[in-house]
Design a protein around this motif. Structure first.
Motif, PDB file in Angstrom:
ATOM      1  N   ARG A 126      -2.151  10.074  -2.492  1.00 24.46           N
ATOM      2  CA  ARG A 126      -3.208   9.837  -1.505  1.00 24.46           C
ATOM      3  C   ARG A 126      -4.375   9.079  -2.132  1.00 24.46           C
ATOM      4  NH1 ARG A 126      -3.649  14.566   0.207  1.00 24.46           N
ATOM      5  NH2 ARG A 126      -5.343  15.305  -1.108  1.00 24.46           N
ATOM      6  N   GLU A 127      -4.795   9.501  -3.317  1.00 28.08           N
ATOM      7  CA  GLU A 127      -5.917   8.828  -3.980  1.00 28.08           C
ATOM      8  C   GLU A 127      -5.559   7.403  -4.369  1.00 28.08           C
ATOM      9  OE1 GLU A 127      -7.100  11.294  -7.200  1.00 28.08           O
ATOM     10  OE2 GLU A 127      -7.647  12.988  -5.916  1.00 28.08           O
ATOM     11  N   ALA A 128      -4.307   7.195  -4.783  1.00 33.70           N
ATOM     12  CA  ALA A 128      -3.882   5.847  -5.156  1.00 33.70           C
ATOM     13  C   ALA A 128      -3.816   4.937  -3.939  1.00 33.70           C
ATOM     14  CB  ALA A 128      -2.512   5.896  -5.838  1.00 33.70           C
ATOM     15  N   GLY A 129      -3.563   5.522  -2.765  1.00 32.18           N
ATOM     16  CA  GLY A 129      -3.496   4.727  -1.543  1.00 32.18           C
ATOM     17  C   GLY A 129      -4.853   4.409  -0.954  1.00 32.18           C
ATOM     18  N   GLY A 130      -5.902   4.910  -1.565  1.00 36.33           N
ATOM     19  CA  GLY A 130      -7.246   4.621  -1.092  1.00 36.33           C
ATOM     20  C   GLY A 130      -7.777   5.643  -0.118  1.00 36.33           C
ATOM     21  N   GLY A 131      -6.909   6.574   0.294  1.00 43.94           N
ATOM     22  CA  GLY A 131      -7.351   7.625   1.213  1.00 43.94           C
ATOM     23  C   GLY A 131      -7.548   7.114   2.618  1.00 43.94           C
ATOM     24  N   GLY A 132      -7.965   7.997   3.467  1.00 41.59           N
ATOM     25  CA  GLY A 132      -8.227   7.626   4.856  1.00 41.59           C
ATOM     26  C   GLY A 132      -6.988   7.705   5.729  1.00 41.59           C
ATOM     27  N   VAL A 133      -7.215   7.530   7.022  1.00 43.40           N
ATOM     28  CA  VAL A 133      -6.146   7.571   8.015  1.00 43.40           C
ATOM     29  C   VAL A 133      -6.272   6.338   8.896  1.00 43.40           C
ATOM     30  CG1 VAL A 133      -5.116   8.870   9.917  1.00 43.40           C
ATOM     31  CG2 VAL A 133      -6.209  10.096   8.017  1.00 43.40           C
ATOM     32  N   ARG A 134      -5.166   5.618   9.055  1.00 45.22           N
ATOM     33  CA  ARG A 134      -5.157   4.449   9.935  1.00 45.22           C
ATOM     34  C   ARG A 134      -4.809   4.911  11.347  1.00 45.22           C
ATOM     35  NH1 ARG A 134      -5.502  -0.623   9.016  1.00 45.22           N
ATOM     36  NH2 ARG A 134      -5.138  -0.321   6.787  1.00 45.22           N
ATOM     37  N   VAL A 135      -5.653   4.509  12.308  1.00 47.00           N
ATOM     38  CA  VAL A 135      -5.473   4.907  13.699  1.00 47.00           C
ATOM     39  C   VAL A 135      -5.467   3.655  14.579  1.00 47.00           C
ATOM     40  CG1 VAL A 135      -6.295   6.400  15.554  1.00 47.00           C
ATOM     41  CG2 VAL A 135      -6.845   6.961  13.182  1.00 47.00           C
ATOM     42  N   ALA A 136      -4.493   3.586  15.479  1.00 48.90           N
ATOM     43  CA  ALA A 136      -4.454   2.482  16.445  1.00 48.90           C
ATOM     44  C   ALA A 136      -4.489   3.070  17.846  1.00 48.90           C
ATOM     45  CB  ALA A 136      -3.191   1.645  16.254  1.00 48.90           C
ATOM     46  N   ALA A 137      -5.374   2.527  18.679  1.00 48.65           N
ATOM     47  CA  ALA A 137      -5.503   3.015  20.050  1.00 48.65           C
ATOM     48  C   ALA A 137      -6.128   1.922  20.899  1.00 48.65           C
ATOM     49  CB  ALA A 137      -6.361   4.282  20.102  1.00 48.65           C
ATOM     50  N   ALA A 138      -5.726   1.851  22.171  1.00 48.20           N
ATOM     51  CA  ALA A 138      -6.318   0.870  23.084  1.00 48.20           C
ATOM     52  C   ALA A 138      -7.795   1.160  23.297  1.00 48.20           C
ATOM     53  CB  ALA A 138      -5.560   0.890  24.412  1.00 48.20           C
ATOM     54  N   GLU A 139      -8.169   2.445  23.251  1.00 54.36           N
ATOM     55  CA  GLU A 139      -9.573   2.851  23.425  1.00 54.36           C
ATOM     56  C   GLU A 139     -10.218   3.101  22.064  1.00 54.36           C
ATOM     57  OE1 GLU A 139     -10.465   5.368  27.109  1.00 54.36           O
ATOM     58  OE2 GLU A 139      -8.435   6.016  26.546  1.00 54.36           O
ATOM     59  N   ALA A 140     -10.051   2.177  21.132  1.00 57.12           N
ATOM     60  CA  ALA A 140     -10.551   2.368  19.777  1.00 57.12           C
ATOM     61  C   ALA A 140     -12.068   2.535  19.729  1.00 57.12           C
ATOM     62  CB  ALA A 140     -10.129   1.181  18.907  1.00 57.12           C
ATOM     63  N   LEU A 172      -2.877   7.577  21.401  1.00 56.38           N
ATOM     64  CA  LEU A 172      -2.801   6.952  20.076  1.00 56.38           C
ATOM     65  C   LEU A 172      -1.493   6.192  19.927  1.00 56.38           C
ATOM     66  CD1 LEU A 172      -4.118   9.844  17.773  1.00 56.38           C
ATOM     67  CD2 LEU A 172      -5.409   7.997  18.870  1.00 56.38           C
ATOM     68  N   ASP A 173      -1.589   4.973  19.421  1.00 54.21           N
ATOM     69  CA  ASP A 173      -0.390   4.178  19.140  1.00 54.21           C
ATOM     70  C   ASP A 173       0.064   4.345  17.691  1.00 54.21           C
ATOM     71  OD1 ASP A 173      -0.378   3.038  21.751  1.00 54.21           O
ATOM     72  OD2 ASP A 173      -1.997   1.692  21.117  1.00 54.21           O
ATOM     73  N   GLU A 174      -0.875   4.750  16.821  1.00 56.81           N
ATOM     74  CA  GLU A 174      -0.547   4.953  15.397  1.00 56.81           C
ATOM     75  C   GLU A 174      -1.508   5.971  14.808  1.00 56.81           C
ATOM     76  OE1 GLU A 174      -0.427   2.561  11.104  1.00 56.81           O
ATOM     77  OE2 GLU A 174      -0.728   1.439  12.971  1.00 56.81           O
TER      78      GLU A 174
END
Length: 311
Positions: free
Chosen positions: A216-230, A273-275
């Protein structure tokens, strides 16, 4: 449990292991990783008294390996599967080990069956394939029913069934409360088996962490979210310890909230949510990034087809 404290090994002016401290705990599979030349083999040899430390200390279940009257009952090891007299049978090799530690014959039969070697127990070890030799080495490591198991490249030469057997075996041993230390270059297998990681480079500790935290730390952390109502979702997710960035009109990168929290908030406010993807990388990618500057032998990139033709 294995404990190293400031463990150091020098050969002349070359320091192979440099003030190394870590713990292999009961109930966990600890992946012991590092590039070639990192000092892994030397460290494992010092754990079982095959090499003497220049400095520091290492204990096996609270005392030095040499202090145990029956060390096979404390720690079972696979360091070099082929270090067996080729003229002995598999059963003969295990019986010789058993006699020196007061282990009964029935235990020899048990580990032979466990390792799938019953049909070849009477065969000379010199005629064994690499995979059969690995199985014999693992059987020897388990002979004393030890509280600690330390294996170096245990799946080397095994077929897919054998790899799955080792994976399930190590998980079972850890679930029984044993301390398992696994050294391997197969990152995909380590990611499936290990709970904890100890990573070294040039003899020094680079990481002592869980597999999940490391990737997780190597990936930079965080969560990617995709939504039409972003835009609406962004306001719903906002908070004092939350940072949100956008890569497009419908994508957010959220730090400070878990994927579970984001999903719950979106569901509560009926945002589709789309992603929803935690940002991690594979263990192999994370390992390569961490050890980039600790690799002793660097390979040159392969020339392209055009470069070969030009030459």
């Amino acid at each position: 449990m294995i404990e190293t404290r400031e463990l150091t090994k020098r050969y002349g002016d070359k320091t192979v292991v440099d003030h190394l401290s870590f713990t292999v705990k009961p109930g966990e599979v600890t992946g012991f990783l590092g590039p070639n030349g990192a000092g892994k083999s030397t460290t494992m040899r010092m754990i079982v008294g095959l090499d003497a430390p220049t400095g520091g200390s290492v204990t096996v279940n609270g005392r030095a390996y040499a202090g145990h009257t029956a060390p096979l009952r404390e720690i079972g090891t696979l360091l070099e599967a082929r270090s067996v007299h080729p003229g002995r049978s598999a059963a003969g090799h295990l019986m010789a080990l058993a006699y020196t530690h007061g282990i009964p014959r029935r235990r020899v039969d048990e580990v032979i069956e466990l390792a799938g070697l019953t049909s070849v127990a009477g065969k000379r070890v010199g005629a064994f394939s690499l995979g059969m030799g690995q199985r014999l080495g693992i059987a020897a490591a388990l002979l004393g029913d030890p509280a600690i198991v330390m294996l170096d490249e245990p799946v080397n030469g095994l077929d897919p069934e054998g790899v799955l057997w080792v994976r399930n075996l190590l998980r079972q041993l850890a679930d029984e409360g044993r301390a398992v230390m696994l050294s391997s270059h197969l990152m995909s297998e380590t990611a499936l088996i290990a709970d904890h990681l100890v990573i070294i480079g040039r003899g020094r500790l680079l990481a002592d962490t869980t597999v999940d935290d490391f990737t997780r730390e190597a990936g930079g952390g965080g969560v990617r979210v995709a939504a039409a109502e972003a835009v609406r979702l962004r306001s719903l997710l906002a908070g004092p310890d939350v940072t949100i960035s956008s890569s497009s009109a419908e994508e957010l990168l959220v730090n400070g909230r878990t994927a579970r929290e984001i999903g719950a908030i979106a569901a509560r406010h009926q945002v589709a949510l789309d992603e929803l993807t935690p940002q991690t990388v594979s263990l192999e990618e994370a390992f390569m990034r961490l050890t980039r500057d600790a690799v002793e032998y660097q390979s040159a990139p392969s020339p392209s087809t055009a470069e070969r033709k030009a030459a």
